[in-house]
Design an enzyme around this catalytic site. Structure first.
Site, PDB file in Angstrom:
ATOM      1  N   CYS A 121     -11.490   4.088 -14.644  1.00  0.00           N
ATOM      2  CA  CYS A 121     -12.957   4.059 -14.736  1.00  0.00           C
ATOM      3  C   CYS A 121     -13.475   5.481 -14.946  1.00  0.00           C
ATOM      4  CB  CYS A 121     -13.554   3.426 -13.479  1.00  0.00           C
ATOM      5  SG  CYS A 121     -13.577   4.540 -12.044  1.00  0.00           S
TER       6      CYS A 121
ATOM      7  N   GLU B  17      -6.290   5.156  -8.784  1.00  0.00           N
ATOM      8  CA  GLU B  17      -6.042   6.477  -9.373  1.00  0.00           C
ATOM      9  C   GLU B  17      -6.559   7.590  -8.473  1.00  0.00           C
ATOM     10  OE1 GLU B  17      -7.421   3.790 -10.719  1.00  0.00           O
ATOM     11  OE2 GLU B  17      -7.261   3.781 -12.902  1.00  0.00           O
TER      12      GLU B  17
ATOM     13  N   CYS C 114     -10.725   3.583  -6.202  1.00  0.00           N
ATOM     14  CA  CYS C 114      -9.720   3.090  -7.150  1.00  0.00           C
ATOM     15  C   CYS C 114      -8.333   3.665  -6.840  1.00  0.00           C
ATOM     16  CB  CYS C 114     -10.081   3.489  -8.573  1.00  0.00           C
ATOM     17  SG  CYS C 114     -11.612   2.801  -9.182  1.00  0.00           S
TER      18      CYS C 114
ATOM     19  N   CYS D  81     -12.870   7.969 -12.081  1.00  0.00           N
ATOM     20  CA  CYS D  81     -11.460   8.390 -12.010  1.00  0.00           C
ATOM     21  C   CYS D  81     -11.119   9.350 -13.137  1.00  0.00           C
ATOM     22  CB  CYS D  81     -10.543   7.177 -12.038  1.00  0.00           C
ATOM     23  SG  CYS D  81     -10.590   6.251 -10.491  1.00  0.00           S
TER      24      CYS D  81
ATOM     25  N   ASN E   9      -5.908   0.451  -5.031  1.00  0.00           N
ATOM     26  CA  ASN E   9      -7.338   0.391  -4.760  1.00  0.00           C
ATOM     27  C   ASN E   9      -7.586  -0.105  -3.338  1.00  0.00           C
ATOM     28  OD1 ASN E   9      -6.339  -2.080  -5.865  1.00  0.00           O
ATOM     29  ND2 ASN E   9      -8.388  -2.772  -6.374  1.00  0.00           N
TER      30      ASN E   9
ATOM     31  N   GLU F 156     -10.779  -1.584  -1.136  1.00  0.00           N
ATOM     32  CA  GLU F 156     -12.158  -2.085  -1.117  1.00  0.00           C
ATOM     33  C   GLU F 156     -12.628  -2.224   0.333  1.00  0.00           C
ATOM     34  OE1 GLU F 156     -11.978  -5.744  -3.361  1.00  0.00           O
ATOM     35  OE2 GLU F 156     -11.577  -4.660  -5.236  1.00  0.00           O
TER      36      GLU F 156
END
Ligand code: THU
Length: 130
Positions: A87, A56, A54, A90, A43, A45
């Site tokens: 999530c 994935e 993310c 994803c 991930n 940010e």
């Protein structure tokens, strides 16, 4: 071909690269292409929070950008007792580009879950409906 343990180990290593200074929640992913190539992601940010991506999706977009088009499995790793599933965003991206992937969820020491993407994303919207 990589084993499930190889995939989980790759996701654990990728997790170490997480750029997670805001949430401190590091995630790693390892996506297996049909030819056995493993493409990892973590991930990332940033200060807007909302532009976070993310692990994935990083793995999938890296894989697509490197020319891969068919995928079999993905391992997702976080340092939590309960497994960290992908999530909603994803799930959509993994479904559209990876189809019914086999998903293994793990933490730093053990495998915690095993799923098929179609069970995590029932009634999906995708290009077949356009
Ligand atoms: N995150 C992932 O990378 N993958 C998941 O499956 C769940 C959430 C990230 C996004 C954000 O950087 C942090 O975890 C907390 O939500």
């Amino acid at each position: 071909m990589p084993t499930f343990n190889d995939l989980v180990d790759a996701a654990r290593r990728a997790r170490e690269h997480a750029v997670a200074g805001f949430s401190h929640f590091k995630v790693g992913a390892a996506l297996e292409a049909k030819d056995g190539t493993v493409i990892t992601g973590c991930n990332v940010e940033n200060a807007t929070y909302g532009l976070t991506i993310c692990a994935e999706r990083v793995a999938m977009f890296k894989a697509l950008s490197e020319g891969h088009r068919a995928f079999t499995r993905i391992a997702i790793v976080a340092d939590t007792a309960d497994p960290t599933p992908p999530c909603g965003a994803c799930r959509q991206i993994l479904w559209e580009f990876g189809g019914d992937l086999e998903i293994v969820l793990a933490n730093l020491s053990e495998i915690k879950g095993h799923h098929w993407l179609k069970d995590l994303l029932p009634l999906p919207f995708d290009a077949r409906l356009l």
